[in-house]
Write a protein that holds these residues in place. Structure first.
Motif, PDB file in Angstrom:
ATOM      1  N   VAL B 623      23.324  27.476  92.071  1.00 50.46           N
ATOM      2  CA  VAL B 623      24.382  27.132  91.127  1.00 50.46           C
ATOM      3  C   VAL B 623      25.719  27.387  91.813  1.00 50.46           C
ATOM      4  O   VAL B 623      25.958  28.474  92.337  1.00 50.46           O
ATOM      5  CB  VAL B 623      24.285  27.984  89.847  1.00 50.46           C
ATOM      6  CG1 VAL B 623      25.458  27.687  88.906  1.00 50.46           C
ATOM      7  CG2 VAL B 623      22.952  27.735  89.139  1.00 50.46           C
ATOM      8  N   THR B 624      26.568  26.402  91.823  1.00 55.51           N
ATOM      9  CA  THR B 624      27.921  26.572  92.345  1.00 55.51           C
ATOM     10  C   THR B 624      28.903  26.497  91.183  1.00 55.51           C
ATOM     11  O   THR B 624      28.874  25.539  90.407  1.00 55.51           O
ATOM     12  CB  THR B 624      28.256  25.461  93.364  1.00 55.51           C
ATOM     13  OG1 THR B 624      27.340  25.558  94.451  1.00 55.51           O
ATOM     14  CG2 THR B 624      29.687  25.616  93.890  1.00 55.51           C
ATOM     15  N   GLU B 648      40.266  38.651  85.610  1.00 52.15           N
ATOM     16  CA  GLU B 648      39.477  38.061  86.694  1.00 52.15           C
ATOM     17  C   GLU B 648      38.348  39.007  87.116  1.00 52.15           C
ATOM     18  O   GLU B 648      37.237  38.566  87.426  1.00 52.15           O
ATOM     19  CB  GLU B 648      40.364  37.757  87.904  1.00 52.15           C
ATOM     20  CG  GLU B 648      41.336  36.614  87.674  1.00 52.15           C
ATOM     21  CD  GLU B 648      42.166  36.263  88.907  1.00 52.15           C
ATOM     22  OE1 GLU B 648      43.026  35.389  88.783  1.00 52.15           O
ATOM     23  OE2 GLU B 648      41.947  36.875  89.986  1.00 52.15           O
ATOM     24  N   ILE B 652      34.455  37.978  87.187  1.00 50.48           N
ATOM     25  CA  ILE B 652      33.601  37.994  88.381  1.00 50.48           C
ATOM     26  C   ILE B 652      32.432  38.959  88.179  1.00 50.48           C
ATOM     27  O   ILE B 652      31.300  38.685  88.598  1.00 50.48           O
ATOM     28  CB  ILE B 652      34.442  38.345  89.621  1.00 50.48           C
ATOM     29  CG1 ILE B 652      35.428  37.201  89.903  1.00 50.48           C
ATOM     30  CG2 ILE B 652      33.553  38.595  90.837  1.00 50.48           C
ATOM     31  CD1 ILE B 652      36.514  37.530  90.909  1.00 50.48           C
ATOM     32  N   MET B 653      32.698  40.079  87.507  1.00 47.32           N
ATOM     33  CA  MET B 653      31.595  40.986  87.195  1.00 47.32           C
ATOM     34  C   MET B 653      30.575  40.264  86.312  1.00 47.32           C
ATOM     35  O   MET B 653      29.361  40.428  86.467  1.00 47.32           O
ATOM     36  CB  MET B 653      32.140  42.234  86.496  1.00 47.32           C
ATOM     37  CG  MET B 653      31.144  43.338  86.319  1.00 47.32           C
ATOM     38  SD  MET B 653      31.971  44.826  85.689  1.00 47.32           S
ATOM     39  CE  MET B 653      31.971  45.831  87.169  1.00 47.32           C
ATOM     40  N   PRO B 682      28.527  40.118  93.536  1.00 44.21           N
ATOM     41  CA  PRO B 682      29.320  39.051  94.158  1.00 44.21           C
ATOM     42  C   PRO B 682      30.192  39.569  95.308  1.00 44.21           C
ATOM     43  O   PRO B 682      30.816  40.624  95.209  1.00 44.21           O
ATOM     44  CB  PRO B 682      30.196  38.543  93.009  1.00 44.21           C
ATOM     45  CG  PRO B 682      29.454  38.916  91.768  1.00 44.21           C
ATOM     46  CD  PRO B 682      28.783  40.219  92.089  1.00 44.21           C
ATOM     47  N   THR B 683      30.218  38.819  96.388  1.00 43.20           N
ATOM     48  CA  THR B 683      31.120  39.079  97.515  1.00 43.20           C
ATOM     49  C   THR B 683      32.243  38.052  97.459  1.00 43.20           C
ATOM     50  O   THR B 683      32.274  37.192  96.564  1.00 43.20           O
ATOM     51  CB  THR B 683      30.392  38.911  98.856  1.00 43.20           C
ATOM     52  OG1 THR B 683      30.157  37.512  99.085  1.00 43.20           O
ATOM     53  CG2 THR B 683      29.052  39.648  98.872  1.00 43.20           C
ATOM     54  N   SER B 684      33.105  38.126  98.446  1.00 45.02           N
ATOM     55  CA  SER B 684      34.206  37.162  98.504  1.00 45.02           C
ATOM     56  C   SER B 684      33.711  35.731  98.699  1.00 45.02           C
ATOM     57  O   SER B 684      34.470  34.790  98.522  1.00 45.02           O
ATOM     58  CB  SER B 684      35.166  37.541  99.646  1.00 45.02           C
ATOM     59  OG  SER B 684      34.454  37.577 100.877  1.00 45.02           O
ATOM     60  N   MET B 685      32.439  35.569  99.060  1.00 50.14           N
ATOM     61  CA  MET B 685      31.903  34.219  99.240  1.00 50.14           C
ATOM     62  C   MET B 685      31.183  33.707  97.999  1.00 50.14           C
ATOM     63  O   MET B 685      30.658  32.592  98.003  1.00 50.14           O
ATOM     64  CB  MET B 685      30.944  34.192 100.434  1.00 50.14           C
ATOM     65  CG  MET B 685      31.641  34.492 101.747  1.00 50.14           C
ATOM     66  SD  MET B 685      30.491  34.610 103.124  1.00 50.14           S
ATOM     67  CE  MET B 685      30.151  32.856 103.397  1.00 50.14           C
ATOM     68  N   ASP B 686      31.142  34.538  96.959  1.00 48.26           N
ATOM     69  CA  ASP B 686      30.393  34.162  95.759  1.00 48.26           C
ATOM     70  C   ASP B 686      31.308  33.881  94.575  1.00 48.26           C
ATOM     71  O   ASP B 686      30.878  33.940  93.420  1.00 48.26           O
ATOM     72  CB  ASP B 686      29.411  35.291  95.409  1.00 48.26           C
ATOM     73  CG  ASP B 686      28.396  35.491  96.520  1.00 48.26           C
ATOM     74  OD1 ASP B 686      27.513  34.639  96.647  1.00 48.26           O
ATOM     75  OD2 ASP B 686      28.523  36.468  97.277  1.00 48.26           O
ATOM     76  N   LEU B 687      32.552  33.612  94.855  1.00 48.98           N
ATOM     77  CA  LEU B 687      33.523  33.411  93.783  1.00 48.98           C
ATOM     78  C   LEU B 687      33.496  31.961  93.323  1.00 48.98           C
ATOM     79  O   LEU B 687      33.038  31.081  94.047  1.00 48.98           O
ATOM     80  CB  LEU B 687      34.922  33.755  94.295  1.00 48.98           C
ATOM     81  CG  LEU B 687      35.052  35.106  94.988  1.00 48.98           C
ATOM     82  CD1 LEU B 687      36.473  35.295  95.495  1.00 48.98           C
ATOM     83  CD2 LEU B 687      34.674  36.221  94.023  1.00 48.98           C
ATOM     84  N   PRO B 688      34.038  31.722  92.132  1.00 49.32           N
ATOM     85  CA  PRO B 688      34.218  30.324  91.743  1.00 49.32           C
ATOM     86  C   PRO B 688      35.147  29.647  92.747  1.00 49.32           C
ATOM     87  O   PRO B 688      36.039  30.283  93.317  1.00 49.32           O
ATOM     88  CB  PRO B 688      34.909  30.426  90.374  1.00 49.32           C
ATOM     89  CG  PRO B 688      34.644  31.811  89.893  1.00 49.32           C
ATOM     90  CD  PRO B 688      34.519  32.666  91.115  1.00 49.32           C
ATOM     91  N   ARG B 689      34.921  28.359  92.952  1.00 47.07           N
ATOM     92  CA  ARG B 689      35.827  27.647  93.867  1.00 47.07           C
ATOM     93  C   ARG B 689      37.248  27.680  93.323  1.00 47.07           C
ATOM     94  O   ARG B 689      38.210  27.660  94.076  1.00 47.07           O
ATOM     95  CB  ARG B 689      35.360  26.201  94.038  1.00 47.07           C
ATOM     96  CG  ARG B 689      34.130  26.116  94.923  1.00 47.07           C
ATOM     97  CD  ARG B 689      33.700  24.679  95.114  1.00 47.07           C
ATOM     98  NE  ARG B 689      32.577  24.605  96.040  1.00 47.07           N
ATOM     99  CZ  ARG B 689      31.752  23.568  96.098  1.00 47.07           C
ATOM    100  NH1 ARG B 689      31.925  22.530  95.303  1.00 47.07           N
ATOM    101  NH2 ARG B 689      30.765  23.559  96.953  1.00 47.07           N
ATOM    102  N   LEU B 691      39.323  29.773  90.194  1.00 43.71           N
ATOM    103  CA  LEU B 691      39.279  30.763  89.104  1.00 43.71           C
ATOM    104  C   LEU B 691      40.647  30.801  88.451  1.00 43.71           C
ATOM    105  O   LEU B 691      41.652  31.020  89.118  1.00 43.71           O
ATOM    106  CB  LEU B 691      38.912  32.141  89.669  1.00 43.71           C
ATOM    107  CG  LEU B 691      38.931  33.331  88.707  1.00 43.71           C
ATOM    108  CD1 LEU B 691      38.001  33.103  87.525  1.00 43.71           C
ATOM    109  CD2 LEU B 691      38.537  34.614  89.446  1.00 43.71           C
TER     110      LEU B 691
END
Lengths: 289, 761, 187
Positions: B623-624, B648, B652-653, B682-689, B691
């Protein structure tokens, strides 16, 4: 962490002698990103830790030999491999794999030889090295020998290195049939760094020989070849490729106990990643990358 | 002269920020006191065990080991504590109740010696059958998690049901019998997840004269003080709690865990003792309750919600901690921010042999909101009505008593919904391959509260603010300084906010429920206004005016004739040659209300609307999150940047428990993914494109300048909004979290169940 | 018997230090316990969270996964060494403050060190490079967007934002200047 003696031999002879003498009491320290975790959790309890980073023969570095062979020093880090222009050009699958091992901090420490010697079934560099026909150069009391990577892995944590033997370099030979275009694919639970639940590489050369290697679906990484040319042929249909992929993946035996991914999912993902890696490798071969 | 009047509503740099970027900030693990000894916990590797004997002799023979403290060394019967029920022993006695339940504390000169000591302690135990799921806990003949004697007067003492919370109005069965309704009934699960504050919990205790000092990463220092005083039979004045700023709390650090054991060890040894948990031990100390919910909702043909019938079983741990309150308060507003004529909510707290669940951002609401909002989404699809329209048709408007006998709707919530829909482009075509989802959520703010503050206006016009709040990252210190700056005219860097020492700072009930800006903020405001009132008299005397001709506000003294003086000028003259200071006292009290199921109606509601645009890789189940829009009603953003960061952060949590987080237990009830390698966040690579966090501000909250609490809202809606987007993109409904690639892939293999794909936009 | 201690020499934040370390102690332990440099934090101890990130010979590493003896002869930079000796914040530190890249602050030292290393290798990183370069540093407060903005600010060499420390300093100066008149009123 349990106390131990630290040794930092300056010569290969000293390192090998020490490892041979101490046998199971000794553990080799290279990047430490796996060993130090295990020292702390007590799953390994060596008497002596042998830091091999100052042995000249194991020094980091990537050198091209005549005839196109690449020699990667044992303590070369993932960061160096992922960034190296020759690796990126000629061993693209390895560059891709090295770039996804852990975080930046881990890649700055983790070494190629360490990744292989741990013999983790999930080692990301193994599949690409397998499809490129990599050879492990080991040095022991009896001198030097070369072990084809496919003959190197036994099972998780176990290799065919003899007691006291030390990996000094990894060689990536030039293919007899021109260059191998490769690509790496993996599955993880998140996009950020993670251990692979499936890790796979595909390599193609101009003769139509396709090599697929995959890990994290059994006790050791597996290399399989398609000599029919069907996988490589651009004109092949999905239907034609399916039985070949099925044969290639027939030996995958993912654990049903893993918490990282279910066996059924891993098997399905092998097929997805196999197709994706093949498509990328085909494109790279065609583009002459 | 009032250059800093604008402080409220701006975003000055974080107070305390400089120490945080230089490494100078001292968290508890960075502190030590002379002669401190080091402690480590002894546990047994099963969920439940009968402990026959603990032999510490081999450990005591090791170098540096000073003490192996077991339950036998404590006053008998072993003292128990807990914020709701006194059911947690200081150290396990007789039986361990969860994997990680400590049976002893080894204290040594160094941490390493303590670790070696732990390995040398021999615990003679026998594993016992454990119940680690709702089904197992409720099964006939299931072992009881808690001894009946602890619940002697409780009619449920022969079961593992700790409590049952029922909220009802209207007649659900009559409503359900009405013809023409579309009734949707579904089950949802929410897994155990953990806080994973980057700072693991840490504790220290030291004898202090005829009392004891305790250091803790605690969010509620005054509550801890009360707990320790009760266990040691010391007066409150002899228990001093130091609470340095926690490195993240999220609810996990609200209540005492191992402080009592450390205190008993320190008192026994007459030396300071410190215990810094590992991350793994922290995972075994705090988690969120899992939940299995069944929701039956009836919709009229035009999309009105006719009734909600909700049952939720929360799987809490072996000791109550604050979990029963989580269940009661979290489920109370389960019918959502809607006007629903008939509602029945039955929520049960189910004991199990697992880590005691505790407060965690959202406090029981995210679990049930996941189920209820997903059900509303499904209803909208079945009816063929736009999910935003369905929500707006039912949404409470300001003043509506949407929960009878509770605080009425206290915001322009439709503004948040419309804003979120607009920002996600709800009415525009969704890009191919993507889907959209939207969800609403509310959470009750604090239902009782008591915060005191002292503010001292010093002779040079600088200010000291005393506030018992814990600044665990939310930025309370900054907002408090802004309030004092705004009221008293001192620049921010002339203001010191003192926190975290019960011997110095006046009482504050707790730092939780997004209360501090409202409750402590009001106490500080009151203290500042107390100072202003005193200044008024001083100014009148100084300037020869009548009291009634003087006003003091926003740092300025004004006379009826139009003259204005900065506070500090009047202050210097008014205090005279001896100098001194003006002290203001502030109190903010929200009394309990007899008869209210939550002991009181909330001071405010947190309201959030989250809209998601997502795509799914059909081959892998990935899922992206392409776009994530969160809009919260914050009343008034006193510090807009901090508001956005909290919003935010909650969002993200929420993506964590939506997409990847869960405890995985083995058959023996042990956490298999114990530690950072296999518990993924979540890491910095797992954020919404993309937000996007926005606030609705109508200055209609009960806090200073119209503010409301807002730190949890953005977490409430993430799971239902993401799942709705996944469903919109694929036609497949998933009702278990997290939406891991594998789970999504499996659902895609099964395909859309009959009816699942109906009503797609 | 294992060795008790080994002497090592390393440069920490520009100062050459000679210390005796236990072979099984990590660099993180030695920094925190022996050198009292507690800015580097301890959390996961498995190289996942990045709270202990420091630079060794210019490269970012998780100091929980480095033995102190391995750093013999190395040049080590910790968060305490980012600001200049006169206390002036490094641009990346100031940027974290200006942009809100700090909440609870526990992960901040590690974030700063990774950001510092990222900028050394990529003076003008793309969003993808930032996401990748910072992925080894977990922030549970999740102010990732603000951390990214801070890295952008530091990369652009931009002056601190309007609401930043500069405004506060100016206000403070004005305040200090005004004190005289208050004293005047007293007389």
């Amino acid at each position: 962490m349990r106390p131990f003696t630290y040794a930092r031999p300056d010569t290969l002879a000293d390192a090998v002698a020490l490892l041979a003498e101490r046998g199971a009491e000794a553990r080799v320290l290279a990047g430490g990103t796996d060993l130090i975790i295990r020292l702390r959790d007590g799953s390994v309890r060596p008497e002596v830790v042998v830091d091999v980073k100052r042995v000249p023969e194991l020094a980091p570095g990537i050198r091209a030999r005549d005839g196109g062979m690449l020699v990667i020093g044992a303590t070369t880090t993932m960061t160096e491999i992922a960034a190296h222009p020759l690796i990126r050009r000629d061993v693209a699958g390895l560059a891709e794999a090295a770039a996804v091992v852990g975080s930046v901090q881990i890649r700055n420490r983790a070494t190629l030889a360490g990744n292989l010697c741990n013999a983790s079934p999930a080692a990301d560099t193994a599949p690409s090295l397998l499809v490129h026909g990599a050879v492990v150069v080991a040095h022991g009391l009896a001198g030097e020998r070369r072990i084809g990577l496919d003959d190197f892995f036994v099972r998780s944590g176990l290799t065919t290195l003899a007691p006291g033997e030390l990996v000094v370099a990894i060689e990536i030979p030039a293919s007899g049939h021109g260059r191998i275009a490769s690509a790496h694919q993996r599955r993880t639970r998140r996009r950020g760094h993670d251990l692979a639940s499936v890790t796979l590489a595909c390599g193609l050369d101009a003769t139509g020989l396709t090599r697929i290697a995959y890990g994290s679906v059994g006790p050791r990484p597996i290399l399989r070849l398609d000599t029919t040319g069907v996988l490589a042929a651009a004109a092949s249909t999905d239907e034609a490729r399916t039985p070949i992929f099925e044969a290639i993946f027939a030996d995958a035996t993912p654990s049903v106990r893993s918490m990282r991914a279910g066996a059924e999912y891993r098997l399905a993902m092998l097929r997805v990643l196999g197709r994706r890696a093949l498509a990328t490798a085909q494109a790279r071969l065609a583009a002459g990358e | 002269m009032t250059a800093l009047d604008g402080t409220i509503g701006t975003s000055p740099n974080r107070v305390g920020g400089i120490d945080r970027v230089t490494g100078a900030q001292r968290y508890l693990a960075d502190m030590s006191v002379t002669d401190a000894l080091h402690a480590k916990l002894v546990t047994v590797p099963v969920a439940r065990a009968r402990v026959a004997r603990i032999d510490g002799s081999a450990a005591l023979a090791l170098p540096g080991v000073r003490l192996v403290l077991t339950a036998d060394d404590l006053p008998q019967p072993v003292p128990r504590f807990g914020p709701q029920n006194l059911d947690r022993p200081v150290l396990a006695t007789g039986e361990t109740k969860y994997h990680g339940d400590p049976v002893a504390l080894v204290v040594a000169d160094t941490r390493e010696q303590a670790e070696a000591g732990v390995a040398a302690v021999h615990v003679d135990y026998k594993a016992l059958p454990a119940v680690c799921t709702v089904a197992a806990a409720l099964a006939t003949g299931a072992p009881l998690v808690q001894d009946r004697s602890l619940r002697a007067k409780d009619p449920r003492r022969n079961t593992n049901v700790l409590n049952e919370h029922v909220v009802a109005w209207g007649d659900v069965e009559a409503a359900a019998a009405e013809p023409g309704l579309t009734i949707v009934e579904r089950r949802y699960t929410f897994p155990m997840v953990t806080h994973f504050a980057i700072e693991p919990h840490a504790f220290m205790a030291a004898p202090d004269g005829d009392g004891v000092s305790v250091w803790s990463t605690i969010q509620h220092p005054n509550w801890l003080q009360k707990t320790i005083a009760g266990l040691t039979r010391l007066p409150l004045s002899k228990v001093r709690v130091y609470a340095p700023d926690p490195g993240g709390g999220f609810g996990g650090k609200q209540h005492a865990k191992y402080e009592p054991a450390v205190v008993f060890a320190a008192l026994r040894l007459g030396r300071p003792v410190r215990l810094v948990l590992t991350l793994e031990e922290t995972f075994q100390a705090v988690r969120r309750a899992a939940c299995e919910a069944r929701v039956r909702t009836g919709f009229t043909a035009d999309g009105r919600i006719a009734f909600h019938d909700i049952e939720a079983d929360y799987l809490i741990g072996a000791y109550t901690d604050i979990a029963d309150r989580v269940v009661g308060k979290g489920s109370y507003p389960a019918a959502g921010p809607y006007n629903v004529p008939a509602v029945r909510i039955v929520a049960r707290a189910i004991l199990s042999h697992t880590v005691p669940s505790t407060a965690f951002r959202g406090f029981g609401n995210p679990q049930i909101n996941w189920a209820v909002e997903s059900t509303i989404d499904e209803g909208a699809r079945v009816l063929g009505i736009d999910p935003v329209d369905v929500r707006l048709r039912n949404l409470a408007r300001k003043g509506d008593r949407f929960i009878p006998f509770d605080t009425p709707c206290d915001g322009e919530w439709d503004q948040a919904v419309r804003k979120a829909a607009e920002l996600i482009g709800w009415d525009t075509p969704c890009p191919p391959g993507r889907g959209r989802g939207i969800a609403l959520g509310i959470k009750s703010g604090p239902t009782t509260g008591l915060s005191y503050s002292i503010v001292r206006l010093l002779a040079d016009g600088s200010v000291v603010v005393y506030a018992g709040t814990s600044d665990m990252g939310q930025g309370a210190r900054t907002v408090f300084a802004q309030i004092a700056s705004h009221e008293l005219g001192a620049p921010l860097d002339w203001i010191t906010v003192v926190m975290g020492d019960t011997a110095i700072v006046p009482y504050d009930q707790q730092t939780s429920a997004s209360r501090s800006t409202v409750l402590m903020g009001n106490a500080i405001l009151a203290a500042c206004r107390d100072i202003q009132a005193k200044l008024r008299s001083i100014a009148a005397t100084q300037l020869g005016a009548a009291d009634t001709d003087v006003t003091v506000a926003e740092g300025v003294v004004r006379l009826a004739d139009g003259r204005e003086f900065p506070i500090r000028e009047v202050l210097a003259a008014g205090l005279g040659r001896l100098g001194g200071e003006i002290t203001g006292l502030g109190e903010m009290r929200k009394e309990a209300e007899a008869g209210h199921p939550l002991s009181g109606a909330p001071a405010f509601f947190e309201f959030n609307c989250t809209a998601i645009e997502a795509e799914v890789d059909a081959d892998t189940g990935d899922v992206t999150i392409d776009r994530h829009v969160t809009v919260s009603d914050v009343g008034k953003a006193l510090n807009p940047l901090q508001v956005r960061m909290q919003d935010e952060g909650a969002a993200i949590m929420g993506l964590g428990h939506t997409l990847m987080e869960h405890y995985i237990l083995d058959d023996e009830g042990r956490i298999r993914n114990l530690g950072a390698i296999d518990y993924r966040i979540p890491t910095s690579m797992d954020l919404p494109r993309e937000l996007r966090s926005e606030a609705v501000e109508n200055a209609d909250g009960p806090g200073p300048y119209g503010s409301k609490g807002m730190s949890e809202g953005a977490l409430l809606c993430v799971a239902p909004a993401v799942a709705a987007a996944v469903r919109d993109a694929t036609g497949v409904a998933i009702r278990d979290l997290p939406l891991t690639p594998e789970r999504v892939w499996r659902a895609l293999q099964v395909g859309a169940a009959p009816g699942d794909a109906e009503g797609r936009r | 018997m294992p060795q008790t201690t080994l002497p090592i020499e390393l440069t920490v934040n520009g100062t050459l230090r000679g210390i005796d370390v236990a072979p099984h102690h990590t660099l993180l332990e030695v920094l925190r316990d022996d050198l009292q440099l507690t800015g580097s934090k301890e959390c996961c101890l498995v190289g996942e969270c990045g709270a202990c990130t420091i630079l060794v010979n210019g490269r970012s590493v998780d100091s929980c996964l480095v033995l102190a003896v391995e750093a013999d002869g190395a040049d080590v930079l910790t968060v305490e060494g980012l600001a200049s000796p006169d206390g002036r914040l490094a641009p990346i530190q100031a940027a974290f403050l200006d942009q809100g890249g700090v909440q609870c602050g526990f992960c901040t030292p590690g974030q700063l060190m990774s950001a510092h290393a990222l900028l050394a290798g990529h003076p003008h990183p793309t969003r993808a490079e930032i996401e990748e370069g910072m992925a080894g540093n977990l922030c549970r407060c999740a102010c990732y967007e603000q951390i990214f903005a801070a890295i952008d600010q530091a990369a652009s060499g931009a002056a601190p934002a309007v609401t930043g420390a500069s405004v506060r300093a100016e206000a403070g100066d004005a305040w200090a200047g005004a004190k005289t008149s208050a004293e005047g009123l007293d007389q």
